[in-house]
Write a protein that holds these residues in place. Structure first.
Motif, PDB file in Angstrom:
ATOM      1  N   VAL A 134     -39.008 -25.323 -29.236  1.00  0.00           N
ATOM      2  CA  VAL A 134     -39.870 -24.142 -29.142  1.00  0.00           C
ATOM      3  C   VAL A 134     -38.985 -22.915 -28.945  1.00  0.00           C
ATOM      4  O   VAL A 134     -38.118 -22.895 -28.059  1.00  0.00           O
ATOM      5  CB  VAL A 134     -40.868 -24.254 -27.986  1.00  0.00           C
ATOM      6  CG1 VAL A 134     -41.779 -23.024 -27.950  1.00  0.00           C
ATOM      7  CG2 VAL A 134     -41.713 -25.525 -28.121  1.00  0.00           C
ATOM      8  N   THR A 135     -39.188 -21.919 -29.788  1.00  0.00           N
ATOM      9  CA  THR A 135     -38.485 -20.650 -29.632  1.00  0.00           C
ATOM     10  C   THR A 135     -39.495 -19.565 -29.268  1.00  0.00           C
ATOM     11  O   THR A 135     -40.647 -19.607 -29.700  1.00  0.00           O
ATOM     12  CB  THR A 135     -37.722 -20.252 -30.906  1.00  0.00           C
ATOM     13  OG1 THR A 135     -38.640 -20.172 -32.014  1.00  0.00           O
ATOM     14  CG2 THR A 135     -36.630 -21.273 -31.221  1.00  0.00           C
ATOM     15  N   PHE A 136     -39.036 -18.602 -28.482  1.00  0.00           N
ATOM     16  CA  PHE A 136     -39.897 -17.526 -28.011  1.00  0.00           C
ATOM     17  C   PHE A 136     -39.299 -16.178 -28.366  1.00  0.00           C
ATOM     18  O   PHE A 136     -38.087 -15.963 -28.221  1.00  0.00           O
ATOM     19  CB  PHE A 136     -40.048 -17.574 -26.481  1.00  0.00           C
ATOM     20  CG  PHE A 136     -40.656 -18.839 -25.954  1.00  0.00           C
ATOM     21  CD1 PHE A 136     -42.029 -18.963 -25.808  1.00  0.00           C
ATOM     22  CD2 PHE A 136     -39.850 -19.911 -25.584  1.00  0.00           C
ATOM     23  CE1 PHE A 136     -42.599 -20.129 -25.314  1.00  0.00           C
ATOM     24  CE2 PHE A 136     -40.401 -21.079 -25.096  1.00  0.00           C
ATOM     25  CZ  PHE A 136     -41.775 -21.189 -24.965  1.00  0.00           C
ATOM     26  N   ASP A 137     -40.149 -15.269 -28.788  1.00  0.00           N
ATOM     27  CA  ASP A 137     -39.752 -13.871 -28.836  1.00  0.00           C
ATOM     28  C   ASP A 137     -39.628 -13.377 -27.391  1.00  0.00           C
ATOM     29  O   ASP A 137     -40.067 -14.053 -26.449  1.00  0.00           O
ATOM     30  CB  ASP A 137     -40.797 -13.066 -29.610  1.00  0.00           C
ATOM     31  CG  ASP A 137     -40.468 -11.590 -29.637  1.00  0.00           C
ATOM     32  OD1 ASP A 137     -39.299 -11.240 -29.887  1.00  0.00           O
ATOM     33  OD2 ASP A 137     -41.372 -10.775 -29.383  1.00  0.00           O
ATOM     34  N   SER A 138     -39.079 -12.209 -27.222  1.00  0.00           N
ATOM     35  CA  SER A 138     -38.867 -11.689 -25.869  1.00  0.00           C
ATOM     36  C   SER A 138     -39.893 -10.625 -25.492  1.00  0.00           C
ATOM     37  O   SER A 138     -40.805 -10.879 -24.689  1.00  0.00           O
ATOM     38  CB  SER A 138     -37.445 -11.122 -25.753  1.00  0.00           C
ATOM     39  OG  SER A 138     -37.189 -10.208 -26.818  1.00  0.00           O
ATOM     40  N   TYR A 139     -39.799  -9.447 -26.082  1.00  0.00           N
ATOM     41  CA  TYR A 139     -40.568  -8.286 -25.643  1.00  0.00           C
ATOM     42  C   TYR A 139     -42.022  -8.355 -26.106  1.00  0.00           C
ATOM     43  O   TYR A 139     -42.302  -8.419 -27.293  1.00  0.00           O
ATOM     44  CB  TYR A 139     -39.890  -7.002 -26.123  1.00  0.00           C
ATOM     45  CG  TYR A 139     -38.463  -6.948 -25.632  1.00  0.00           C
ATOM     46  CD1 TYR A 139     -38.185  -6.805 -24.277  1.00  0.00           C
ATOM     47  CD2 TYR A 139     -37.396  -7.113 -26.501  1.00  0.00           C
ATOM     48  CE1 TYR A 139     -36.888  -6.806 -23.804  1.00  0.00           C
ATOM     49  CE2 TYR A 139     -36.088  -7.113 -26.043  1.00  0.00           C
ATOM     50  CZ  TYR A 139     -35.843  -6.962 -24.683  1.00  0.00           C
ATOM     51  OH  TYR A 139     -34.556  -6.982 -24.225  1.00  0.00           O
ATOM     52  N   GLY A 140     -42.918  -8.369 -25.143  1.00  0.00           N
ATOM     53  CA  GLY A 140     -44.338  -8.520 -25.416  1.00  0.00           C
ATOM     54  C   GLY A 140     -44.786  -9.965 -25.385  1.00  0.00           C
ATOM     55  O   GLY A 140     -45.987 -10.242 -25.321  1.00  0.00           O
ATOM     56  N   THR A 141     -43.828 -10.893 -25.434  1.00  0.00           N
ATOM     57  CA  THR A 141     -44.131 -12.326 -25.411  1.00  0.00           C
ATOM     58  C   THR A 141     -43.760 -12.939 -24.066  1.00  0.00           C
ATOM     59  O   THR A 141     -44.574 -13.616 -23.436  1.00  0.00           O
ATOM     60  CB  THR A 141     -43.380 -13.053 -26.542  1.00  0.00           C
ATOM     61  OG1 THR A 141     -43.718 -12.443 -27.797  1.00  0.00           O
ATOM     62  CG2 THR A 141     -43.747 -14.531 -26.584  1.00  0.00           C
ATOM     63  N   LEU A 142     -42.535 -12.691 -23.625  1.00  0.00           N
ATOM     64  CA  LEU A 142     -42.089 -13.155 -22.307  1.00  0.00           C
ATOM     65  C   LEU A 142     -42.265 -12.077 -21.244  1.00  0.00           C
ATOM     66  O   LEU A 142     -42.632 -12.367 -20.108  1.00  0.00           O
ATOM     67  CB  LEU A 142     -40.612 -13.571 -22.350  1.00  0.00           C
ATOM     68  CG  LEU A 142     -40.236 -14.726 -23.275  1.00  0.00           C
ATOM     69  CD1 LEU A 142     -38.730 -14.923 -23.257  1.00  0.00           C
ATOM     70  CD2 LEU A 142     -40.930 -16.014 -22.847  1.00  0.00           C
TER      71      LEU A 142
END
Length: 226
Positions: free
Chosen positions: A10-18
């Motif tokens: 699983v990969t995650f975006d950072s800004y607005g997501t985390l």
């Protein structure tokens, strides 16, 4: 259609997501009389600059893109503040608040056997400070920055680079992002696109639908049966 049986990473975006970028508007409000239009134009221009940079070979680290976009938004709205104040607003990106579900949600995924990474436009210094401030460094296998290849989302090259870096077949990666263009970019590159719809928005009428839509990371964990 989301296929949980295929997913191993699983990969995650950072800004607005985390982390919540709305804190930047609060920083603006302390220094600008009417922060909302400045904030909206800042965010829009920041993304537009990255889109254009991909096509005119004008890459620069995202922090610099963000700085230039903020300066444009301030100037366009006749907000006369000093360079020092502008840089103080920018510095908020190093200490954005993490969303409540992030730490426990990623822990569920990791404990369930899924390797978890961040794939972001943010340059390494931004990502290091974000991970430290969010206190998620012990839960992530690594962070992957657009800076590594000088190409921003939603270019397929960045998602393919990420797959190569983590050593996972691209179709076995679920990419989680709040940005519609990020979800579509990941899908186009061959990942499964998961939209983190934290604010109850409508999906764009343009392009492919997400493979899965969630409000929190716990919903993704449930889909993956962990």
């Amino acid at each position: 259609m989301f296929d949980p049986e295929q997913v191993t990473t699983v990969t995650f975006d950072s800004y607005g997501t985390l982390v919540d970028v709305d804190a930047a508007e609060r920083a603006l409000a302390e220094r600008v009389e009417n922060p909302e239009p400045v904030s909206k134009l800042w965010r829009a221009r920041s993304l537009e600059y990255t889109f254009v940079a991909n096509h005119v070979d004008a890459y620069q680290p995202f922090y610099e893109m963000n700085r230039d976009a903020l300066q444009y938004a301030l100037t366009a709205n006749d907000a006369d503040i000093s360079e020092r104040e502008r840089d103080e607003i920018l510095a908020v990106y190093h200490e954005l608040d993490v969303f409540d579900d992030v730490r426990d949600g990623i822990r569920r995924l990791r404990d369930g056997g899924y390797d978890c990474y961040v794939v972001s436009n943010g340059n390494p210094e931004m990502l290091d400070s974000m991970v430290e401030h969010a206190d998620i460094g012990d839960l992530l296998a690594d962070t992957i920055s657009a800076d590594e290849i000088g190409t921003f989302k939603p270019d397929a090259e960045l998602y393919r680079h990420a797959a190569g870096r983590v050593g996972t077949p691209i179709q076995a990666i679920a990419h989680v992002a709040a940005g519609w263009f990020d979800v579509q970019g990941a899908k186009h590159a061959g990942m499964q696109g998961v939209w983190a719809n934290r604010k109850g928005k409508s999906w764009e009428p343009f392009g492919d639908e997400p493979d899965l839509t969630v409000e929190t990371f716990h919903e993704l964990a449930e889909e993956l049966d962990v």
